[in-house]
Design a protein around this motif. Structure first.
Motif, short mmCIF file in Angstrom:
data_model
loop_
_atom_site.label_atom_id
_atom_site.label_comp_id
_atom_site.label_asym_id
_atom_site.label_seq_id
_atom_site.Cartn_x
_atom_site.Cartn_y
_atom_site.Cartn_z
N TYR A 177 11.03 5.65 -2.65
CA TYR A 177 11.86 5.24 -2.13
C TYR A 177 10.75 3.97 -0.91
O TYR A 177 9.16 4.40 -0.73
N LEU A 178 11.47 3.19 -0.09
CA LEU A 178 10.62 1.72 0.31
C LEU A 178 11.24 1.44 1.94
O LEU A 178 12.93 1.38 1.86
N SER A 227 2.37 1.84 -4.54
CA SER A 227 3.32 3.30 -4.52
C SER A 227 2.20 4.18 -4.20
O SER A 227 0.74 4.28 -5.47
N PRO A 228 2.19 5.43 -3.80
CA PRO A 228 1.76 6.31 -3.98
C PRO A 228 0.78 7.24 -5.75
O PRO A 228 -0.32 6.94 -5.45
N ASP A 229 2.03 6.87 -6.37
CA ASP A 229 1.79 7.30 -7.62
C ASP A 229 1.11 6.08 -8.40
O ASP A 229 1.21 6.31 -9.95
N TRP A 280 6.36 3.09 1.83
CA TRP A 280 6.31 3.85 0.89
C TRP A 280 6.44 5.23 1.79
O TRP A 280 5.66 5.23 2.40
N SER A 281 7.69 5.85 0.34
CA SER A 281 7.67 7.53 0.76
C SER A 281 6.34 7.98 0.09
O SER A 281 6.01 7.41 -0.64
N ALA A 308 5.12 -2.99 -4.47
CA ALA A 308 6.28 -4.06 -3.95
C ALA A 308 5.15 -5.33 -3.51
O ALA A 308 4.33 -5.05 -2.74
N PHE A 309 6.23 -6.25 -3.23
CA PHE A 309 5.81 -7.88 -2.61
C PHE A 309 6.90 -8.60 -1.92
O PHE A 309 8.11 -8.50 -2.21
#
Length: 753
Positions: free
Chosen positions: A210-211, A162-164, A204-205, A169-170
């Motif tokens: 959100y994904l 994620s950006p943060d 990713w948002s 996620a996988f």
């Protein structure tokens, strides 16, 4: 005085009539023809590597204000030039003889005048350069080697993070999982995925809350097959196959889902399943982290949408919804999303010409940026701060060939249009890093290239870099083709083409015509840049007038011009082409419009057979290579774009297979047995239909060859075929030594779909 004028006029008319009567049909004897074959081969050789300084490949130095380039001169000698844009200066980058001597003194083997430098950079007291993948320093007349530098490691961006950086996620066993960087058991968001029907394509948002992704129902494409008949060290034909999607075949389906990381919630969106083309890329909006957009082209190419999605609710909205009765050319649409904005810069032909539109993705408001009876060909860059667009266009320059490419700058509001390439011709522009300068190379099919350095701020010329050196080319006696323009079938639209003549043509002889056809609707094909020599000219040297034309139904003109191809590929602009050749014959009496042949490869192979089936009164002979003769047999993406979906009776009505019994005139079919572009059975089905209709034709299958015009052997057979059927002369007996062994037969320069 009136009587004297009438007498002079009558005498002039009689003289004109007498001249017209002296024009005789070009009909060489067999020995004269063999001499022309040898002459053609000589011209092929004499024109090789005879044009120098035709382009500049600028290697910009850091800062974007200086660069170097290399000219390849006669005998493959190299010339290195250093340019300082700030001082508008151009000079040799170094003393070639001194550097060569220093290299040899350092034990480096180097050819005189051909060091093969691939990178260089001036230093305070000399020069640093790369040669043969090794770096050297040249100072005070000496060369020293520079030790290899270890590569700089770049930051890796692992997929799924994620950006943060708090989540990963996988996909596992076809299902979506999200793991925290703090540890603990991963959260499983789906349970119905399988390895055969998995979830995937996750995005990713920007705020990592959100994904988005898809439930994927894959489709396995059916195969097409090939038999290689002459594989070395085998005694049996070798079967090969590849997946190949044909018109009407199904696509993989993508159903869109959103995963709420905070609430651990899975939601199917309101979006329609994507059941055509690939899964679209998602574009998350700036300062609206729960909002994203995607593009959707409906099957049949008659509807294009940009759809917005609210990740919090799964609701969708149409931001752009464009529909047409013919086709939207999806693969050449411009859709640019300038970074740091909620804008979309897109192209559309909805006003009859391909133009740019700026869309606010939050409100859906659309503003037309460019307008007029000309088309945008591409976007080079978008300056968000200055609110400017740098783009390419054709047809804006009055009095020019409308296919010529020029470059421009314009504001987001459609104001402040600035031409950046004023000279007549087709241009190729390359920007310096930072965009402060650019190089501009321009030419015409019969005008050699010129390269200039210009300033981007106002388009002003900074420095003339090169003018092409064509002195050796002119010594060969060859001449480039001549542009020619005539009216289309509507009597209004201009049709553009080129003409190649024998370099020794006699204006008192009437020469048969060959048309090099490629009417694929995906572009336009008549060359617009300097073309000193090609297979067209090689054929012309045998005693033909060889032409190439962009008829109606091809691209890069108005939407109406292009729409002629819609569900109408058998047309191929042939009515326009015939009128063009007839107009050429009226202007030049040495053009024999009663003896016309036609040849082409791929789409051009299809067009060639269509000419003999539907326009046999005009075209007397044709050579068709690897043609896509039935649009149901060829690739899906190309044929549905122009013939539409679903596959209907119009596919059958325009098939060369269906209409094979209509053949008149003389036909040579060429096919490579290992054509992975257009399945070979496309040609074999035509041959089968011709045999069943008791039609006489020639056939050449080339073992092991792919998508091609038949290679050197096919080109030899092509010229022999036209000599026999349009000149009525037996071609050389190649097996009996009437031509030197290994004579080259033309140099093909065209590319095919």
């Amino acid at each position: 005085m009136g009587s004297a004028f009438r007498i002079v006029t009558i005498l002039a008319l009689l003289a004109t009539s007498a001249t017209a009567q002296t024009i005789t049909r070009f009909q060489p004897s067999r020995q004269e023809l063999i001499a022309r074959y040898k002459r053609s081969a000589m011209m092929d050789s004499a024109t090789k590597n005879t044009v120098f300084k035709s382009s500049v490949d600028a290697h910009w130095l850091p800062g974007g204000k200086a660069f170097w380039y290399c000219n390849i001169l006669a005998d493959s000698l190299e010339e290195y030039i250093y340019v300082d844009a700030t001082t508008a200066s151009r000079k040799p980058a170094f003393d070639m003889d001194a550097l060569t001597a220093a290299l040899r003194a350092a034990g480096v083997n180097v050819k005189s005048g051909r060091p093969g430098i691939t990178a260089l950079s001036p230093e305070a007291a000399g020069l640093r350069f790369e040669m043969n993948k090794k770096w050297y320093r040249y100072q005070q007349g000496q060369v020293t080697a520079i030790p290899d530098q270890p590569p700089v490691a770049g930051e890796s961006n692992q997929p799924g993070i994620s950006p943060d950086k708090k989540w990963t996620a996988f996909i596992k066993d076809g299902n979506v999982f999200v793991a925290s960087s703090q540890g603990g058991a991963p959260v499983q968001f789906t349970t119905d995925g399988t390895p055969q029907k998995p979830y995937g394509r996750l995005s990713w948002s920007p705020d990592s809350k959100y994904l988005a992704g898809y439930y994927i129902q894959p489709v396995q494409d059916s195969s097409v097959y090939y038999i290689l008949t002459a594989v070395p060290n085998t005694t049996r034909g070798q079967l090969r196959s590849q997946p190949y999607k044909q018109p009407g075949d199904p696509f993989t389906t993508y159903t869109m889902f959103v995963f709420d990381i905070t609430q651990r919630k899975t939601m199917k969106t309101d979006a329609e399943p994507i059941d055509f083309l690939d899964a679209p890329r998602l574009h998350w909006l700036k300062d609206a982290p729960a909002q994203f957009t995607y593009e959707k082209t409906d099957r049949g190419h008659q509807r294009f949408r940009v759809i917005g999605v609210d990740a919090a609710s799964g609701k969708t909205r149409a931001i752009v919804d464009e529909q047409t009765k013919t086709f939207i050319y999806e693969s050449t649409m411009i859709n640019e999303y300038p970074g740091g904005t909620n804008l979309l810069l897109r192209s559309s032909e909805k006003d009859g010409w391909k133009h740019l539109y700026l869309v606010d993705l939050t409100t859906g408001k659309e503003q037309q940026v460019t307008k007029g009876n000309w088309i945008v060909r591409g976007v080079d860059s978008i300056d968000v701060k200055k609110r400017q667009i740098w783009f390419q266009a054709s047809g804006m320059q009055a009095g020019e060939d409308p296919y010529n490419v020029h470059y421009y700058r314009i504001g987001f509001d459609g104001k402040g249009l600035l031409p950046l390439t004023p000279e007549v011709g087709t241009h190729d522009m390359k920007y310096a890093p930072g965009g402060q300068y650019y190089t501009d190379t321009y030419s015409q099919v019969n005008v050699p290239p010129v390269t200039k350095l210009r300033r981007a701020a106002d388009g002003k010329e900074v420095l003339l870099l090169e003018k092409a050196d064509v002195s050796r080319y002119r010594q060969s006696g060859a001449k480039p083709p001549e542009p020619f323009v005539a009216k289309a079938r509507d009597g209004v639209t201009d049709i553009y083409g080129i003409v190649s003549r024998p370099s020794d043509y006699d204006p008192n002889k009437k020469y048969p015509v060959l048309e090099n056809i490629y009417a694929g609707p995906h572009s336009s094909f008549v060359p617009k840049t300097f073309t000193p020599y090609s297979e067209m000219q090689s054929l012309a040297e045998l005693g033909f007038i060889v032409v190439m034309i962009d008829g109606m139904g091809t691209a890069n003109r108005s939407k109406a011009f292009h729409d002629v191809c819609w569900q109408n590929l058998a047309d191929a602009g042939l009515p326009d082409r015939q009128l063009w050749i007839q107009a050429l014959a009226r202007q030049y009496p040495y053009v024999d419009a009663e003896r016309v042949g036609i040849y082409g490869t791929s789409a051009g192979g299809q067009n060639t057979v269509s000419a003999l089936l539907f326009h046999s009164g005009f075209y007397k002979a044709g050579v068709s290579a690897c043609g896509c003769h039935d649009n149901r047999v060829d690739k899906q993406w190309w044929n549905e774009q122009w013939m539409g979906y679903p596959v209907g009776p119009h596919y059958d009505a325009q098939s060369n297979v269906t209409n094979a019994a209509r053949l008149q005139g003389n036909l040579l079919l060429i096919v490579g047995e290992y054509d992975t572009n257009v399945p070979p059975e496309s040609t074999y089905r035509v041959a089968d239909a011709l045999i069943k209709a008791n039609k006489d034709f020639d056939f050449l299958a080339v073992p092991g060859m792919g998508h091609s015009d038949g290679g050197p052997y096919g080109r030899m057979k092509k010229r022999d075929f036209f000599v026999k059927h349009l000149m009525g002369v037996a071609p050389p007996a190649h097996n009996n030594g009437e031509l030197p062994i290994g004579v080259e037969v033309g140099r093909e320069r065209w590319t095919f779909k």
